[in-house]
Design a protein around this motif. Structure first.
Motif, PDB file in Angstrom:
ATOM      1  N   ASN A 151      80.575  16.828  41.899  1.00 40.46           N
ATOM      2  CA  ASN A 151      80.574  16.670  40.275  1.00 40.46           C
ATOM      3  C   ASN A 151      80.666  15.582  39.652  1.00 40.46           C
ATOM      4  O   ASN A 151      80.495  15.319  38.645  1.00 40.46           O
ATOM      5  CB  ASN A 151      81.555  17.692  39.617  1.00 40.46           C
ATOM      6  CG  ASN A 151      82.969  17.092  39.946  1.00 40.46           C
ATOM      7  OD1 ASN A 151      83.064  16.156  40.655  1.00 40.46           O
ATOM      8  ND2 ASN A 151      84.078  18.004  39.794  1.00 40.46           N
ATOM      9  N   THR A 186      82.692  26.935  38.734  1.00 40.91           N
ATOM     10  CA  THR A 186      84.021  26.609  38.786  1.00 40.91           C
ATOM     11  C   THR A 186      84.903  27.816  38.553  1.00 40.91           C
ATOM     12  O   THR A 186      86.028  28.115  38.888  1.00 40.91           O
ATOM     13  CB  THR A 186      84.219  25.383  38.073  1.00 40.91           C
ATOM     14  OG1 THR A 186      83.222  24.306  38.256  1.00 40.91           O
ATOM     15  CG2 THR A 186      85.626  24.904  37.864  1.00 40.91           C
ATOM     16  N   ALA A 188      77.953  18.985  32.062  1.00 34.86           N
ATOM     17  CA  ALA A 188      78.886  20.260  32.411  1.00 34.86           C
ATOM     18  C   ALA A 188      79.998  20.188  31.670  1.00 34.86           C
ATOM     19  O   ALA A 188      80.622  19.184  31.786  1.00 34.86           O
ATOM     20  CB  ALA A 188      78.934  20.302  33.959  1.00 34.86           C
ATOM     21  N   VAL A 189      80.360  21.108  30.753  1.00 27.61           N
ATOM     22  CA  VAL A 189      81.412  21.077  30.077  1.00 27.61           C
ATOM     23  C   VAL A 189      82.780  21.048  30.688  1.00 27.61           C
ATOM     24  O   VAL A 189      83.607  20.433  30.224  1.00 27.61           O
ATOM     25  CB  VAL A 189      81.294  22.392  28.805  1.00 27.61           C
ATOM     26  CG1 VAL A 189      81.776  23.591  29.583  1.00 27.61           C
ATOM     27  CG2 VAL A 189      82.238  22.053  27.685  1.00 27.61           C
ATOM     28  N   ILE A 190      82.755  21.372  31.879  1.00 28.81           N
ATOM     29  CA  ILE A 190      84.491  21.533  32.445  1.00 28.81           C
ATOM     30  C   ILE A 190      84.536  19.890  32.945  1.00 28.81           C
ATOM     31  O   ILE A 190      85.401  19.431  32.973  1.00 28.81           O
ATOM     32  CB  ILE A 190      84.459  22.508  33.799  1.00 28.81           C
ATOM     33  CG1 ILE A 190      84.795  23.700  33.027  1.00 28.81           C
ATOM     34  CG2 ILE A 190      85.771  22.231  34.182  1.00 28.81           C
ATOM     35  CD1 ILE A 190      84.581  25.082  34.085  1.00 28.81           C
ATOM     36  N   THR A 191      83.512  19.499  33.607  1.00 30.46           N
ATOM     37  CA  THR A 191      83.419  18.304  34.051  1.00 30.46           C
ATOM     38  C   THR A 191      83.914  17.299  32.778  1.00 30.46           C
ATOM     39  O   THR A 191      84.389  16.400  32.731  1.00 30.46           O
ATOM     40  CB  THR A 191      82.019  17.569  34.592  1.00 30.46           C
ATOM     41  OG1 THR A 191      81.679  18.533  35.439  1.00 30.46           O
ATOM     42  CG2 THR A 191      82.011  16.247  35.098  1.00 30.46           C
ATOM     43  N   LEU A 206      82.995  29.945  28.081  1.00 27.75           N
ATOM     44  CA  LEU A 206      82.116  28.897  28.020  1.00 27.75           C
ATOM     45  C   LEU A 206      81.125  28.732  26.597  1.00 27.75           C
ATOM     46  O   LEU A 206      80.786  27.492  25.972  1.00 27.75           O
ATOM     47  CB  LEU A 206      80.786  28.524  28.984  1.00 27.75           C
ATOM     48  CG  LEU A 206      81.801  28.328  30.392  1.00 27.75           C
ATOM     49  CD1 LEU A 206      80.723  28.402  31.448  1.00 27.75           C
ATOM     50  CD2 LEU A 206      81.831  26.654  30.468  1.00 27.75           C
ATOM     51  N   ILE A 219      73.994  27.062  29.722  1.00 29.02           N
ATOM     52  CA  ILE A 219      75.217  26.646  30.262  1.00 29.02           C
ATOM     53  C   ILE A 219      74.833  26.085  31.854  1.00 29.02           C
ATOM     54  O   ILE A 219      73.896  26.415  32.436  1.00 29.02           O
ATOM     55  CB  ILE A 219      75.609  28.022  30.940  1.00 29.02           C
ATOM     56  CG1 ILE A 219      75.870  28.980  29.515  1.00 29.02           C
ATOM     57  CG2 ILE A 219      76.799  28.171  31.670  1.00 29.02           C
ATOM     58  CD1 ILE A 219      77.287  28.693  28.714  1.00 29.02           C
ATOM     59  N   HIS A 220      75.763  25.233  32.225  1.00 29.43           N
ATOM     60  CA  HIS A 220      75.454  24.269  33.361  1.00 29.43           C
ATOM     61  C   HIS A 220      76.080  25.263  34.467  1.00 29.43           C
ATOM     62  O   HIS A 220      77.151  25.666  34.652  1.00 29.43           O
ATOM     63  CB  HIS A 220      76.557  23.013  33.428  1.00 29.43           C
ATOM     64  CG  HIS A 220      75.943  21.975  34.363  1.00 29.43           C
ATOM     65  ND1 HIS A 220      76.123  22.354  35.739  1.00 29.43           N
ATOM     66  CD2 HIS A 220      75.173  21.005  34.333  1.00 29.43           C
ATOM     67  CE1 HIS A 220      75.441  21.133  36.524  1.00 29.43           C
ATOM     68  NE2 HIS A 220      74.765  20.410  35.626  1.00 29.43           N
ATOM     69  N   PRO A 221      75.232  25.310  35.737  1.00 26.23           N
ATOM     70  CA  PRO A 221      75.832  26.365  36.799  1.00 26.23           C
ATOM     71  C   PRO A 221      77.007  25.917  37.349  1.00 26.23           C
ATOM     72  O   PRO A 221      77.839  26.792  37.570  1.00 26.23           O
ATOM     73  CB  PRO A 221      74.590  25.996  37.723  1.00 26.23           C
ATOM     74  CG  PRO A 221      73.466  25.520  37.129  1.00 26.23           C
ATOM     75  CD  PRO A 221      73.881  24.805  35.875  1.00 26.23           C
ATOM     76  N   PHE A 222      77.241  24.560  37.281  1.00 29.42           N
ATOM     77  CA  PHE A 222      78.548  24.028  38.008  1.00 29.42           C
ATOM     78  C   PHE A 222      79.659  24.634  37.139  1.00 29.42           C
ATOM     79  O   PHE A 222      80.819  24.871  37.700  1.00 29.42           O
ATOM     80  CB  PHE A 222      78.562  22.791  37.868  1.00 29.42           C
ATOM     81  CG  PHE A 222      79.959  22.069  38.200  1.00 29.42           C
ATOM     82  CD1 PHE A 222      80.308  21.760  39.392  1.00 29.42           C
ATOM     83  CD2 PHE A 222      80.947  21.494  37.271  1.00 29.42           C
ATOM     84  CE1 PHE A 222      81.482  21.400  39.724  1.00 29.42           C
ATOM     85  CE2 PHE A 222      82.294  21.260  37.540  1.00 29.42           C
ATOM     86  CZ  PHE A 222      82.532  20.949  38.825  1.00 29.42           C
ATOM     87  N   ASP A 223      79.866  24.749  35.928  1.00 32.13           N
ATOM     88  CA  ASP A 223      80.747  25.331  34.874  1.00 32.13           C
ATOM     89  C   ASP A 223      81.064  26.891  35.310  1.00 32.13           C
ATOM     90  O   ASP A 223      82.095  27.134  35.583  1.00 32.13           O
ATOM     91  CB  ASP A 223      80.239  25.232  33.484  1.00 32.13           C
ATOM     92  CG  ASP A 223      80.626  23.860  32.981  1.00 32.13           C
ATOM     93  OD1 ASP A 223      81.505  23.144  33.428  1.00 32.13           O
ATOM     94  OD2 ASP A 223      79.700  23.537  32.019  1.00 32.13           O
TER      95      ASP A 223
END
Lengths: 405, 141
Positions: free
Chosen positions: B119, A348, B74-77, A404, A341-345
């Motif tokens: 991002n 957000t 990153a999946v949201i990106t 996620l 899992i990317h920390p940015f996700d």
């Protein structure tokens, strides 16, 4: 003594704000703390009732502002255990404090000399030394971080030599939360006559600091991470060092006399304070530190340690989660990554749930490289945070993961 | 469909979501589903470095129309990228150069395009428009 959290929370206006219609859970205290009403009022009172330039006028207001300004210096000296207020220089923050020393130190660093930092430094306590080394053709050495996030002092003993001319190290790591054994480190450095600068940005609001006990030569910190205003900070330096260093900016109060032939400089601390100072900022910084003192820094440490333990145990229930930084000596900072899992996700989605945390490399790219990770999610605590908020954070984390995965 | 029309379709799609969870779940789905970029373009030359999530972008000239493929770690990106690609890909360069990104504002994702959000999306949009501009100049010469 236990902190009166309810009272404390009521004194921070921003904590009653809703974010995306949810109560704010502010876990980004490592980036900046919120400000209590006492600090906000101190700054506005200054502009309403006391505003005047310091060290100048013969008039009443200037005298008043100067008195308050210099009393703040005295208070800040006491707060960190300095022997004299002459050893406190006002700066824009920890970064400027470190840059001041790294610039002024140019006179004492020569080709082939060495400067030691550690792998866990914030860019602010690494790049100024790196650039000094480039200017002076010196060599930047770095002490490694152990897998658990601590330092190995034997490695320091091996690294330090007669070529070493400076050592710069964080009191507390902004990513790992590790509290470094500064006293031991300073004593090793001093055996080799190496001066030591401590980046106290993450420590000042979280644990007692006594610069005479630590015996460090310089200590840098920011007001805004200690419940005070942004753009304000201080540098502590031992008199013997401050007297030896040359000013790094010129003009204003730092000057003693000027002619076209020569200029003589004022004594410390003024010779390092060029231009009109941020008087409101200084008074706000004092108010922030007084706020800490009124609740007791040891009580704050105890409370934040409890929160950290509680949060650490809670997040450990999550599958695939790894805590980054597991030193035995640690406080107020919980960095973690979750496999795949990317920390940015995560950041957000947590934001959507009203939880303010920080994600990324935390201005510590060398540390990320050393740990072979690209970033972390960091929850960092302040005196007003609660276990209930930790519960909200952990539930939000679980909810985000469900979305996620 | 023009860029404007495609953007309008997306705004309509998003207007059906009642809460942020549905919206982000949809973005995550979009992000997961699309195999966005050919593996050979997932390299340093195609990397747009944002502070946190990395974005790779590839542009191709397909008979005067620009086709984009991209990816992110990153999946949201990735989800937002696929929205941008849905809107911009297959369009004339001039349309992309002059594109209006206010649809992201309308679906409540504007903050992702503000420069404070590190991002890589802001740089990606700039890069998309740069490709379009370059192709436009080539076509006009």
């Amino acid at each position: 003594m236990k902190l009166d959290i309810e009272k404390i929370r009521s004194e921070f206006p921003i904590l009653s704000k809703k974010i995306h219609n949810k109560p704010l859970v502010y876990f980004d205290n490592g980036a900046t703390t919120q400000k209590p009403i006492q600090v906000i009022n101190r700054i506005s009172d200054y502009y309403k009732n006391e505003n005047s330039n310091v060290h100048r006028g013969t008039h009443y207001l200037s005298q008043l502002a100067t008195d308050h300004f210099e009393n703040a210096r005295k208070y800040i000296a006491q707060f960190i255990g300095a022997s004299s207020q002459r050893e406190i220089i006002f700066t824009k923050g920890a970064t400027e404090s470190i840059n001041l020393v790294a610039t002024a130190m140019s006179d004492f660093i020569f080709p082939n000399d060495e400067i030691i930092v550690t792998d866990m430094e914030h860019h602010s306590n690494m790049v100024p030394w790196q650039q000094l080394c480039i200017r002076q053709k010196a060599k930047l050495q770095h002490l490694h971080v152990q897998p658990n996030g601590s330092l190995d002092l034997n490695e320091l003993e091996e690294l330090i030599s007669s070529s070493t001319k400076m050592l710069a190290i964080a009191h507390i790591s902004n990513v790992l939360g590790t509290i470094n054994p500064i006293k031991e480190i300073v004593s090793i450095a001093h055996k080799h006559n190496v001066p030591v600068l401590i980046d106290g940005a993450q420590a000042i609001a979280h644990m007692p600091v006594d610069v005479q006990d630590l015996d460090c030569d310089f200590y840098a910190f920011s007001a805004h991470k200690a419940y005070g205003p942004m753009g304000m900070g201080a540098l502590y330096g031992k008199t013997e060092w401050l007297d030896r260093l040359s000013p790094y900016q010129y003009g204003g109060e730092m000057i003693s006399s000027v002619s076209f032939k020569e200029t003589t400089f004022n004594e410390i601390p003024y010779k390092f304070e060029a231009g009109t100072p941020d008087v409101a900022g200084v008074l706000g910084m004092e108010a922030g530190l007084r706020y800490i003192e009124s609740h007791g820094i040891s009580n704050i440490r105890f409370h934040e340690d409890e929160l950290l333990d509680y949060a650490t145990n809670k997040v450990k229930e999550i599958d695939g989660l790894r805590i980054i930084g597991e030193s035995n000596e640690k406080t107020a900072v919980l960095s973690l990554i979750i496999e795949g899992i990317h920390p940015f996700d995560l950041g957000t989605l947590l934001d959507q749930m009203g939880v303010a945390i920080r994600t990324g490399n935390h201005c510590a790219q060398p540390l990320m490289e050393c740990l072979s990770i690209s970033g972390t999610l960091r929850a960092s605590f302040g005196m007003y945070n609660t276990k209930d908020e930790v519960n909200v954070f952990v539930e939000a984390l679980k909810k985000a993961l469900k979305m996620l995965l | 469909m023009t860029v404007q029309e495609k953007a309008k379709t997306i705004v309509e799609e998003f207007s059906m979501f009642d809460d942020w969870m549905d919206k982000y779940s949809y973005l995550i789905e979009l992000g997961k589903e699309l195999p966005l970029i050919d593996e050979k373009y997932r390299n340093e030359t195609h990397l747009i470095s944002g502070c946190q999530s990395r974005v790779w972008l590839h542009a191709e000239d397909k008979q005067g129309l620009i086709s984009f493929t991209a990816d992110s770690d990153a999946v949201i990106t990735k989800g937002i990228i696929s929205l941008l690609i849905k809107v911009l890909s297959g369009s004339e360069p001039s349309e992309i150069v002059g594109a209006d990104f206010s649809f992201l504002d309308e679906i409540g994702l504007k903050s992702h395009l503000s420069p404070t959000r590190a991002n890589g999306l802001v740089s990606m949009v700039k890069q998309m428009q740069l490709y379009a501009r370059a192709l436009q100049i080539k076509q006009n010469s």
